[in-house]
Design an enzyme around this catalytic site. Structure first.
Site, PDB file in Angstrom:
ATOM      1  N   ASP A 140       0.716  -0.690   0.067  1.00 41.19           N
ATOM      2  CA  ASP A 140       0.234  -0.007   0.112  1.00 41.19           C
ATOM      3  C   ASP A 140       0.518   1.660   0.051  1.00 41.19           C
ATOM      4  OD1 ASP A 140      -2.706   1.085   0.559  1.00 41.19           O
ATOM      5  OD2 ASP A 140      -1.541   2.168   2.432  1.00 41.19           O
ATOM      6  N   GLU A 178      -1.449  -1.637  -6.274  1.00 41.17           N
ATOM      7  CA  GLU A 178      -2.397  -1.265  -6.645  1.00 41.17           C
ATOM      8  C   GLU A 178      -1.523  -0.561  -8.260  1.00 41.17           C
ATOM      9  OE1 GLU A 178      -4.605   1.617  -3.513  1.00 41.17           O
ATOM     10  OE2 GLU A 178      -2.163   1.442  -3.186  1.00 41.17           O
ATOM     11  N   CYS A 199     -13.306  -3.843   6.333  1.00 37.62           N
ATOM     12  CA  CYS A 199     -13.040  -4.884   6.596  1.00 37.62           C
ATOM     13  C   CYS A 199     -12.598  -6.217   6.509  1.00 37.62           C
ATOM     14  CB  CYS A 199     -13.996  -4.339   7.812  1.00 37.62           C
ATOM     15  SG  CYS A 199     -12.954  -5.863   9.203  1.00 37.62           S
ATOM     16  N   CYS A 202     -14.367  -8.086   8.122  1.00 35.45           N
ATOM     17  CA  CYS A 202     -15.460  -9.345   7.816  1.00 35.45           C
ATOM     18  C   CYS A 202     -15.818  -8.666   6.586  1.00 35.45           C
ATOM     19  CB  CYS A 202     -16.359  -8.768   8.904  1.00 35.45           C
ATOM     20  SG  CYS A 202     -16.378  -6.522   8.796  1.00 35.45           S
ATOM     21  N   CYS A 204     -13.712  -1.252  12.017  1.00 31.27           N
ATOM     22  CA  CYS A 204     -14.725  -1.134  11.787  1.00 31.27           C
ATOM     23  C   CYS A 204     -16.168  -1.117  12.000  1.00 31.27           C
ATOM     24  CB  CYS A 204     -14.553  -3.137  11.547  1.00 31.27           C
ATOM     25  SG  CYS A 204     -16.252  -3.972  10.420  1.00 31.27           S
ATOM     26  N   CYS A 217     -18.097  -4.631  13.505  1.00 31.84           N
ATOM     27  CA  CYS A 217     -17.690  -5.693  13.994  1.00 31.84           C
ATOM     28  C   CYS A 217     -16.802  -5.009  15.118  1.00 31.84           C
ATOM     29  CB  CYS A 217     -16.462  -6.800  13.343  1.00 31.84           C
ATOM     30  SG  CYS A 217     -15.476  -6.916  12.767  1.00 31.84           S
ATOM     31  N   ASP A 246      -3.208   1.267   6.378  1.00 33.56           N
ATOM     32  CA  ASP A 246      -2.635   1.224   5.812  1.00 33.56           C
ATOM     33  C   ASP A 246      -2.089   0.020   6.079  1.00 33.56           C
ATOM     34  OD1 ASP A 246      -2.115   3.293   4.812  1.00 33.56           O
ATOM     35  OD2 ASP A 246      -0.137   4.674   5.766  1.00 33.56           O
TER      36      ASP A 246
HETATM   37 ZN   LIG Z   1     -15.336  -5.803  10.256  1.00 31.83          ZN
END
Ligand SMILES: [Zn+2]
Length: 290
Positions: free
Chosen positions: A110, A193, A247, A249, A264, A267, A274
């Protein structure tokens, strides 16, 4: 080169010696031969009368490549001799085969403004703190203002060169460390990226900031890519969309990220923003660049 000599010789006959210097500023040679005697290298090339050998100054990293040309594991292309600031240089393009690494681990990188680069592979990570562009700006801004008032454009341009040399040097160091880190951690694939589109759109503050420094980041990515390829690591480009807001999740929200802090909203998972980006890049969560 023989052609060049012939031209120069015929010029001598016609007494047009004035163009002599210009003619010699740069020429190509396919028959240039690298030789090694002890620790010293010479480049030998044929002239009309005889073959001449010229001793050359070689840096350690260049030695590696010259040795590979000599032992035949690298193929030598057409060499170019040129003069720069009263010194002569010889540039030799080479081609060689790279063995793909069998390792399968994937590393994500990143790029950002608070941390120039964050690399992540598995549970390991590598951080490069600081914004090099801001640093060089501060360093040279005052001097530039003074010179600006005096309208010494030449000097201002010179400082610009200094900045870009500094940046280039910095990017070489970072890219070298990243690729070393990758090799030490069994990485077979590096993902970065694809920022070509993002710089045009500049949808967020981070992206807008990055656009200002696009050349520096582009240079860093290019250096990482070629150093990785030379080491047998495959380079893949991923779609950067949402890599900083998603995230583990799966929940994606802009508010997940606040500066270098990621939390997040669903969660509660927290991580360095980063690093989270680098992990998502490694996973290619938004797919690969077209
Ligand atoms: Zn999450």
């Amino acid at each position: 080169m023989n052609q060049t000599i012939r031209e120069v010789k015929s010029q001598k006959k016609n007494q047009k010696a004035k163009t002599f210097q210009k003619r010699w500023c740069c020429f190509h040679n396919q028959n240039l031969k690298i030789e090694k005697k002890g620790d010293f290298y010479t480049v030998a090339f044929p002239t009309l009368e005889k073959k001449i050998g010229v001793p050359v100054v070689v840096r350690p990293y260049q030695q590696t490549w010259l040795d590979r040309i000599i032992d035949g594991t690298a193929k030598q292309g057409t060499a170019t001799l040129y003069k720069k600031k009263k010194k002569w240089y010889v540039a030799i393009p080479i081609t060689f085969e790279v063995k793909r690494r069998k390792e399968t681990k994937v590393m994500g990188i990143d790029l950002g403004l608070r941390y120039i680069a964050v690399a992540s592979v598995g549970t390991k990570s590598l951080f490069f703190k600081g914004n090099p562009c801001a640093f060089i700006r501060r360093r040279y801004a005052a001097l530039r203002r003074r010179l600006g008032k005096a309208k010494k454009l030449h000097m201002i341009r010179k400082i610009g060169d200094k900045e870009s040399r500094w940046m280039k040097d910095m990017n070489h160091k970072i890219s070298r460390q990243i690729v070393r880190f990758a090799l030490a951690n069994g990485v077979g694939v590096i993902r970065m990226e694809d920022l070509a589109g993002i710089w045009k759109r500049a949808a967020s503050a981070k992206e807008a900031g990055r656009s200002l420094h696009s050349w520096a980041f582009h240079q860093l990515q290019t250096m990482i890519a070629y150093k990785a390829e030379m080491a047998g690591i495959r380079v893949e480009w991923v779609n950067p969309t949402y890599t900083s807001q998603t995230c583990r999740c799966g929940h994606r929200e802009k508010a997940n990220r606040n500066g270098t802090h990621f939390q997040c909203q669903k969660c509660g998972y927290t991580i360095h923003a980063d690093l989270n980006g680098a992990i998502n890049i490694a996973k290619a969560i938004s797919g690969f660049a077209a």
